[in-house]
Design an enzyme around this catalytic site. Structure first.
Site, mmCIF file in Angstrom:
data_model
loop_
_atom_site.group_PDB
_atom_site.id
_atom_site.type_symbol
_atom_site.label_atom_id
_atom_site.label_comp_id
_atom_site.label_asym_id
_atom_site.label_seq_id
_atom_site.Cartn_x
_atom_site.Cartn_y
_atom_site.Cartn_z
ATOM 1 C CD GLN A 1 71.841 -4.965 59.676
ATOM 2 O OE1 GLN A 1 72.451 -5.806 60.341
ATOM 3 N NE2 GLN A 1 72.457 -4.023 58.997
ATOM 4 C CD GLU B 1 45.089 -18.636 33.330
ATOM 5 O OE1 GLU B 1 45.893 -18.444 32.394
ATOM 6 O OE2 GLU B 1 44.141 -17.870 33.581
HETATM 7 C C1 FAD Z 1 40.501 -22.561 42.362
HETATM 8 C C2 FAD Z 1 40.755 -23.142 41.011
HETATM 9 C C3 FAD Z 1 40.274 -22.497 39.893
HETATM 10 C C4 FAD Z 1 40.471 -23.040 38.613
HETATM 11 N N1 FAD Z 1 39.922 -22.439 37.523
HETATM 12 C C5 FAD Z 1 39.930 -23.088 36.317
HETATM 13 C C6 FAD Z 1 39.171 -22.606 35.209
HETATM 14 O O1 FAD Z 1 38.521 -21.554 35.282
HETATM 15 N N2 FAD Z 1 39.170 -23.320 34.057
HETATM 16 C C7 FAD Z 1 39.863 -24.481 33.912
HETATM 17 O O2 FAD Z 1 39.825 -25.084 32.851
HETATM 18 N N3 FAD Z 1 40.613 -24.975 34.948
HETATM 19 C C8 FAD Z 1 40.646 -24.307 36.139
HETATM 20 N N4 FAD Z 1 41.372 -24.811 37.219
HETATM 21 C C9 FAD Z 1 42.086 -26.069 37.053
HETATM 22 C C10 FAD Z 1 43.607 -25.936 37.155
HETATM 23 O O3 FAD Z 1 44.130 -25.332 36.015
HETATM 24 C C11 FAD Z 1 44.175 -27.349 37.429
HETATM 25 O O4 FAD Z 1 43.848 -27.659 38.781
HETATM 26 C C12 FAD Z 1 45.660 -27.436 37.210
HETATM 27 O O5 FAD Z 1 45.958 -27.312 35.842
HETATM 28 C C13 FAD Z 1 46.255 -28.740 37.741
HETATM 29 O O6 FAD Z 1 45.511 -29.865 37.357
HETATM 30 P P1 FAD Z 1 45.101 -30.947 38.474
HETATM 31 O O7 FAD Z 1 44.467 -30.194 39.586
HETATM 32 O O8 FAD Z 1 44.322 -31.998 37.818
HETATM 33 O O9 FAD Z 1 46.480 -31.514 38.999
HETATM 34 P P2 FAD Z 1 47.277 -32.762 38.400
HETATM 35 O O10 FAD Z 1 47.485 -32.583 36.932
HETATM 36 O O11 FAD Z 1 46.627 -34.016 38.855
HETATM 37 O O12 FAD Z 1 48.676 -32.595 39.106
HETATM 38 C C14 FAD Z 1 48.990 -33.139 40.408
HETATM 39 C C15 FAD Z 1 50.455 -32.832 40.703
HETATM 40 O O13 FAD Z 1 51.288 -33.499 39.743
HETATM 41 C C16 FAD Z 1 52.144 -32.579 39.104
HETATM 42 N N5 FAD Z 1 52.371 -32.982 37.731
HETATM 43 C C17 FAD Z 1 51.434 -33.381 36.813
HETATM 44 N N6 FAD Z 1 52.036 -33.680 35.651
HETATM 45 C C18 FAD Z 1 53.358 -33.457 35.816
HETATM 46 C C19 FAD Z 1 54.509 -33.586 34.986
HETATM 47 N N7 FAD Z 1 54.417 -33.992 33.715
HETATM 48 N N8 FAD Z 1 55.723 -33.283 35.495
HETATM 49 C C20 FAD Z 1 55.837 -32.851 36.786
HETATM 50 N N9 FAD Z 1 54.790 -32.709 37.631
HETATM 51 C C21 FAD Z 1 53.571 -32.993 37.144
HETATM 52 C C22 FAD Z 1 51.414 -31.244 39.201
HETATM 53 O O14 FAD Z 1 52.296 -30.137 39.075
HETATM 54 C C23 FAD Z 1 50.792 -31.330 40.584
HETATM 55 O O15 FAD Z 1 51.742 -30.964 41.556
HETATM 56 C C24 FAD Z 1 41.217 -24.243 38.483
HETATM 57 C C25 FAD Z 1 41.728 -24.884 39.631
HETATM 58 C C26 FAD Z 1 41.483 -24.355 40.881
HETATM 59 C C27 FAD Z 1 42.001 -25.096 42.091
#
Ligand code: FAD
Length: 402
Positions: A294, A387
């Site tokens: 279960q 995204e």
């Molecule tokens: C494999 C992969 C593919 C991708 N493909 C694309 C693509 O095709 N095109 C494109 O444009 N981008 C793409 N991205 C980018 C992706 O959208 C970003 O990585 C994402 O939006 C987060 O941005 P960052 O990595 O700079 O994190 P950061 O913005 O630096 O965030 C770091 C942490 O802080 C948190 N945080 C930030 N601001 C706040 C807030 N105001 N309140 C609470 N928490 C917060 C975040 O949630 C996260 O946990 C891709 C990323 C990866 C890893």
């Protein structure tokens, strides 16, 4: 059933029930599932292990007109509605998350053109995409501008009847493979998000180059690279929409395409649940299949419950996406922003939980690469990040409460 005819049969079925796929949608699912199992699944483990682009998947998807199903028929596409697009992505992700980024990112990259581009731009770029001659990527993020995308630094400066682009875009999915790139760049630094414009950049434009592929935890078959723009001159008619409208277009695009990430999450979770269900019937401990206990049954029940809740929310979001006519960019649904964010956030959190539980249900075997569930668990993680991270989705939802 011929799959491309299946997609066309669904096209235009905008009046589908808000929450349940119509019979045509279910027929489409069956066809895509059969194709995915025959042509994509056999390569999924190797694509992950070797971190290589899933060329077999691209070939099979192009041959069956499933690589960019969202392109309207007026531009030579299959004209699938938002729910049909979700189902296609879901079924591909069920066997290979990396491959599901082919139709998903083709939609992400080209939707700015569909939503805001002029007729000439649509004809020029959507035709080759629909034919399978070119893929499309989306360039919003930068090394120092992720969640705060409006803080981007990439610049576009007018020079006669051209714009000259300089900057670095980071994390660009399918970079290097795609022919076309929707690039958001600052045209007026004084105006922050209202000073950002969108452009189509071609891979062959002088000054475009790519970084080394990122070494990632999951979706290893999907190339993620930096895109460098070094004095790239693009004709002025490659601007998508009016000057200063690029950020709004980028955000409108995400309202629609977060639903495709929800679809990817659903597919990954379904693949893990299906595998775990089969495994617990076969694996015996204490003289009987572990599925007879279960404690195991309750885990499976929770997994299926979460998955179905995520699916219903995603399909409801897809119905809202469809109300905004993608072909024309006209029409509206004031709850789309909330539903797109909620579907992506909920489905990706569910996929992370379900895939982690699937690994648990396989015990030590689940922790090895001899079984697919650890790949699915690694692949699920990205759906909580890209995204917009799920923290950002919660900000979006809080600002757009229904
Ligand atoms: C494999 C992969 C593919 C991708 N493909 C694309 C693509 O095709 N095109 C494109 O444009 N981008 C793409 N991205 C980018 C992706 O959208 C970003 O990585 C994402 O939006 C987060 O941005 P960052 O990595 O700079 O994190 P950061 O913005 O630096 O965030 C770091 C942490 O802080 C948190 N945080 C930030 N601001 C706040 C807030 N105001 N309140 C609470 N928490 C917060 C975040 O949630 C996260 O946990 C891709 C990323 C990866 C890893």
């Amino acid at each position: 059933m011929n799959i491309s005819r299946g997609v066309r049969a669904v096209a235009g079925a905008a009046d589908f029930d808000l929450y349940r796929p119509a019979e045509e949608h279910e027929m489409l699912r069956e066809s895509v599932r059969a194709l995915a199992e025959a042509k994509i699944a056999p390569h999924a483990a190797a694509v992950d292990e070797e971190a290589r682009f899933p060329q077999e998947a691209l070939d099979a998807l192009v041959a069956n007109d499933l690589h960019a199903v969202h392109v309207p028929e007026a531009y030579g596409g299959a004209g699938a509605d938002a729910l049909a697009t979700v189902i296609v992505i879901e079924e591909i992700a069920r066997v290979c998350a990396s491959s599901s980024l082919i139709p998903a990112v083709n939609k992400l990259g080209s939707l700015p053109v569909i939503l805001s581009g002029g007729e000439d731009l649509k004809k020029k770029y959507l035709g080759p995409l629909a034919k399978g001659d070119a893929m499309f990527s989306y360039c919003l993020s930068e090394p120092d501008a992720g969640s705060d995308a409006a803080g981007m630094k990439t610049r576009a400066v007018r020079d006669g009847d051209h714009w000259v682009l300089n900057g670095v875009k980071r994390w660009i999915t399918n970079a290097g493979v795609s022919e076309y790139y929707t690039v958001m760049a600052v045209t007026d630094p004084e105006k922050r998000s209202k000073g950002i414009s969108a452009f189509v950049v071609e891979k062959g434009d002088e000054g475009v180059s790519f970084g080394a592929p990122e070494k990632k935890l999951g979706i290893k078959g999907s190339p993620t690279r930096e895109v460098y723009l070094d004095n790239v001159r693009v004709p002025a008619d490659r601007m998508i929409g009016g000057e200063g409208t690029g950020f709004a277009t980028a955000m409108q695009t995400l309202d629609h395409t977060r639903i495709t990430i929800a679809a990817q999450a659903l597919g990954i979770a379904q693949g893990a649940l299906d595998y775990a269900k089969g495994y617990v019937r076969e694996r015996k401990q204490f003289g009987k299949p572990v599925g007879d206990f279960q404690g195991v049954q309750f885990m499976l029940a929770d997994m299926a419950m979460k998955l179905e809740a995520a699916r219903q929310l995603t399909y409801a979001a897809a119905a809202r996406s469809e109300r905004v006519s993608i072909g024309t960019g006209k029409g509206s649904d004031e709850q789309l922003t909330f539903f797109g964010a909620a579907a992506k956030c909920y489905a990706s959190d569910a996929a992370m939980e379900i895939t982690t539980d699937a690994v648990q249900l396989l015990g030590g075997y689940g922790f090895t690469r001899d079984y697919p569930v650890e790949r699915m668990m690694r692949d699920a993680k990205i759906t909580q990040i890209y995204e917009g991270t799920n923290q950002v989705q919660r900000i979006v939802m809080a600002r757009n409460l229904p």
